[in-house]
Design a protein around this motif. Sequence first.
Motif, short mmCIF file in Angstrom:
data_model
loop_
_atom_site.label_atom_id
_atom_site.label_comp_id
_atom_site.label_asym_id
_atom_site.label_seq_id
_atom_site.Cartn_x
_atom_site.Cartn_y
_atom_site.Cartn_z
N TYR A 1 -2.26 4.80 -6.24
CA TYR A 1 -0.52 5.28 -7.22
C TYR A 1 -0.91 7.00 -8.15
O TYR A 1 -0.09 7.02 -8.71
N GLN B 1 9.47 6.44 -8.24
CA GLN B 1 8.15 6.10 -9.45
C GLN B 1 7.65 7.49 -10.52
O GLN B 1 8.24 7.21 -11.39
N GLU C 1 1.29 -0.75 0.11
CA GLU C 1 0.21 0.02 -0.03
C GLU C 1 0.85 0.97 0.07
O GLU C 1 0.96 1.83 -0.96
N ALA C 2 1.57 1.15 0.74
CA ALA C 2 3.03 1.80 0.35
C ALA C 2 3.37 2.69 -0.59
O ALA C 2 3.51 3.49 -1.08
N ALA C 3 3.78 1.16 -0.99
CA ALA C 3 4.54 1.55 -2.36
C ALA C 3 3.08 1.99 -3.50
O ALA C 3 3.92 3.07 -4.26
N ALA C 4 2.43 1.78 -3.13
CA ALA C 4 1.48 2.49 -4.43
C ALA C 4 0.71 3.45 -3.60
O ALA C 4 0.74 4.39 -4.40
N ASP C 5 0.78 4.15 -2.44
CA ASP C 5 0.30 5.24 -2.23
C ASP C 5 1.71 6.94 -2.47
O ASP C 5 1.90 7.45 -3.07
N LEU C 6 3.46 5.93 -2.98
CA LEU C 6 3.88 6.87 -3.92
C LEU C 6 4.01 7.01 -5.03
O LEU C 6 4.78 7.01 -5.36
N GLY C 7 3.69 5.93 -6.00
CA GLY C 7 3.44 6.12 -6.96
C GLY C 7 3.87 5.09 -7.98
O GLY C 7 4.15 4.93 -9.31
N CYS C 8 4.18 4.04 -7.02
CA CYS C 8 4.22 3.18 -7.64
C CYS C 8 3.09 1.50 -7.88
O CYS C 8 2.02 1.40 -7.36
N ARG C 9 3.10 1.69 -9.65
CA ARG C 9 2.36 0.21 -10.01
C ARG C 9 2.24 -1.11 -9.53
O ARG C 9 3.42 -1.08 -9.29
N PRO C 10 1.12 -1.49 -9.42
CA PRO C 10 1.34 -3.61 -8.38
C PRO C 10 2.13 -3.97 -9.30
O PRO C 10 3.05 -4.39 -8.37
N PHE D 1 -7.02 3.15 -1.02
CA PHE D 1 -7.34 2.09 -1.24
C PHE D 1 -8.39 2.06 -0.86
O PHE D 1 -8.62 0.49 -0.63
N PHE E 1 11.95 6.60 -3.00
CA PHE E 1 11.72 5.83 -3.81
C PHE E 1 10.26 5.96 -4.42
O PHE E 1 9.96 5.49 -5.32
N LYS F 1 6.83 13.86 -1.56
CA LYS F 1 6.33 14.65 -3.42
C LYS F 1 5.86 15.83 -3.14
O LYS F 1 5.57 15.69 -4.35
N PHE G 1 1.34 5.81 7.33
CA PHE G 1 1.09 4.75 7.93
C PHE G 1 0.85 4.05 9.45
O PHE G 1 2.63 4.89 9.56
N SER H 1 9.46 -4.07 -7.01
CA SER H 1 10.87 -4.35 -7.11
C SER H 1 10.25 -3.66 -4.56
O SER H 1 11.20 -4.01 -3.65
N LYS I 1 4.99 -2.96 -10.62
CA LYS I 1 6.05 -2.60 -10.58
C LYS I 1 6.28 -2.85 -9.47
O LYS I 1 7.35 -3.11 -8.77
#
Lengths: 348, 381
Positions: B92, B121, A247-256, B71, B117, B169, B100, A262, A258
Amino acid sequence: MSAGDDYDDRPSAVLVSGDQGGFAEWLHVRLVRARLGWAAPFVLWLVGRFSGKGMVIAIPYTFLFVFFLVPFLIVLKISFSETALAIPPYTDLVEILDDGFDYYLTFKLNLINYWTVLSEDTYVRAYLNSAKIAAISTALCLLIGFPMAYAMARASESIRPMLLMLVILPFWTSFLIRVYAWIVILKTEGGLLNTMLIALGIIPPDEPLRILSTEWAMYIGIVYSYLPFMVLPLYANLEKMDLSLLEAAADLGCRPTKAFWSITVPLAMPGVIAGCFLVFIPAVGEYVIPELMVGDNVRVIGRKLFTDFASERNWPLASAVSVILLAILVVPIVLFQRQQARLQEAGQ
Amino acid sequence: MNTATAARVPFEPWKDPQAKPYIRIVNVTKTFGDFVAVDNLSIDIYQREFFSLLGPSGCGKTTLLRMLAGFERPTSGRIELDGVDMSTVPPYERPVNMMFQSYALFPHMTVEENIAFGLRQDRVPKDERNARVEEMLGLVQLSKFAKRKPHQLSGGQRQRVALARSLVKKPKMLLLDEPLGALDKKLREQTQFELMNIQEQVGITFVIVTHDQEEAMTVSSRIAVMNHGRIAQVATPTEIYEFPNSRYVAEFIGDVNVFEGRLSEAAADHVRIAPVGGGGEIYVDRGTSAAQGATVWAAIRPEKIDVALTPPTDPSVNCIEGTVWDIGYLGNLTIYHVRLADGRKMTAAVANRTRLREQPITWDDTVYLTWAPDSAVVLVS
């Protein structure tokens, strides 16, 4: 043994250190009652010496010493001997020679077995072939095992124990029976797979698939047999992964997709490495599956070892083969151990 | 605290009819099966606000925050950010970042890599990326720890990495899920002020979820008190505390004494309440929406009550007699639990301004509890 009789009704004169008092005292009473009072101090000293932590460590060490180190040393010893028409079929390393005038204590280390194994093409090829088969099997297990473990770890919590059970279930049947079952499935004439494919009209009845006795059958057998060893460590790893990281990765703009590469994959590396070692190491020495699924025309080191030992009765040569095999495998095992130790240090 | 509060006093965009809300939550409902987590909820949040969602666990505040992050999707209703409908935008692609509760730091990356990170992106060029990471490390005072892995940091340091990672960001809105929940009390209080300073420096709209009312009071420009998926009240911390709109809000925030009564006189500038169960009348110098004769509740905060051993000149108004049941000495305050004639208990908190009282009040003393006409709040629900 008047001392023993004296001990009978008197309180113990033996000093017992505090932490194992209960058991030691009980033992002391038993010993005294058994009229072995004279032995009590010595036995108590032994118990005190090896009780608690010492005892816990001593059990696995004793096991490894008796069932691993001693047999290995015997094999090592045999590998330096010569074949002989005798029982056992090899010569001693240490001999006393008597030439009529003097006695000589001779100590012979015969290196020819190692030379044979390392110089003869058939052995080198067998080692390389075994390593290749093990590597391909490991890769296939990873390719199939990772999605399986991933799906299991992401399945709803209520069905996870059942899925885990399904992975473990085959172990309840003998390994040989499972390999024979594959023979029944893959047979060219009347095998389950061919019968089914012909019945469904997918392949013509006069052209059944020839899988058994080919390398395909061997890979199917090895991958099938070792897959749980890949799936279980991977599952254990993926299951405990904190999903809020994704969720944190998605929140930071990372697609599922990717995020999978990563975040999920790097964090699953300890599981991947553990699974690969658990498959690769036994697969290198694998003998039964190539033998049953392919037969004579596959050259793997396990098979070579068996023929040298059983058919040729060349125990020294077979021993040298296995010592070298062990030496080759020790490298990945040590790497594995170091990686585990590093992980423990990281506290993750 | 004084300086920080003073700096924020003129900032009241919600009072300005010209101001445009930055984040609009419009009739949002979220259901999980039969359970209604968020129930037809609407809030407007303005740019640069430090907005708190406060409520007990299970009140829907985290669900609302997760909908803001993307989410969860609202079952119905819409969420607008800066005039753009966000309801169906995946997380995203939202210009929103979240900190969090568990911090969710990537354990295989260093502090620096964690913060970078989000920029990676967006394919921010390397030079700019490094500069911005450095700036963030400076902001949260972690420059020395850039090469460490999360497990080599203390809880407070991890919290700051998480904050830096979510701020780097420059999101339009920062969501914070119980950001200080994992810190111990001392560190939490200190971090609250750091958080306020950082918010002022970066000028980003903060929406924070918390169950800690003190934390919400300290940091917020406005607080939304939630109950069962609905908003109970949205107001500034002072308004929430001094003018709660319901017994639920009054009782959730701080301690309060509540008396049920009948509105015996309802004028525009004052009301009189006859408490159920008798006793002196309660006089409040503000009007109320309820009609004469209606059942209302008078709420009085413990620190607004005086405790005396002698009756006041007029004991018929804003005065209750009782016996001291229990005394809690807290150092700065002394809490008196007083038993009234009908068995109810009332709490009064008296500030200990002098070291020792000349005439100490002790257990089983008969005391008179009095309060000023502007102390009680009339609640109609």
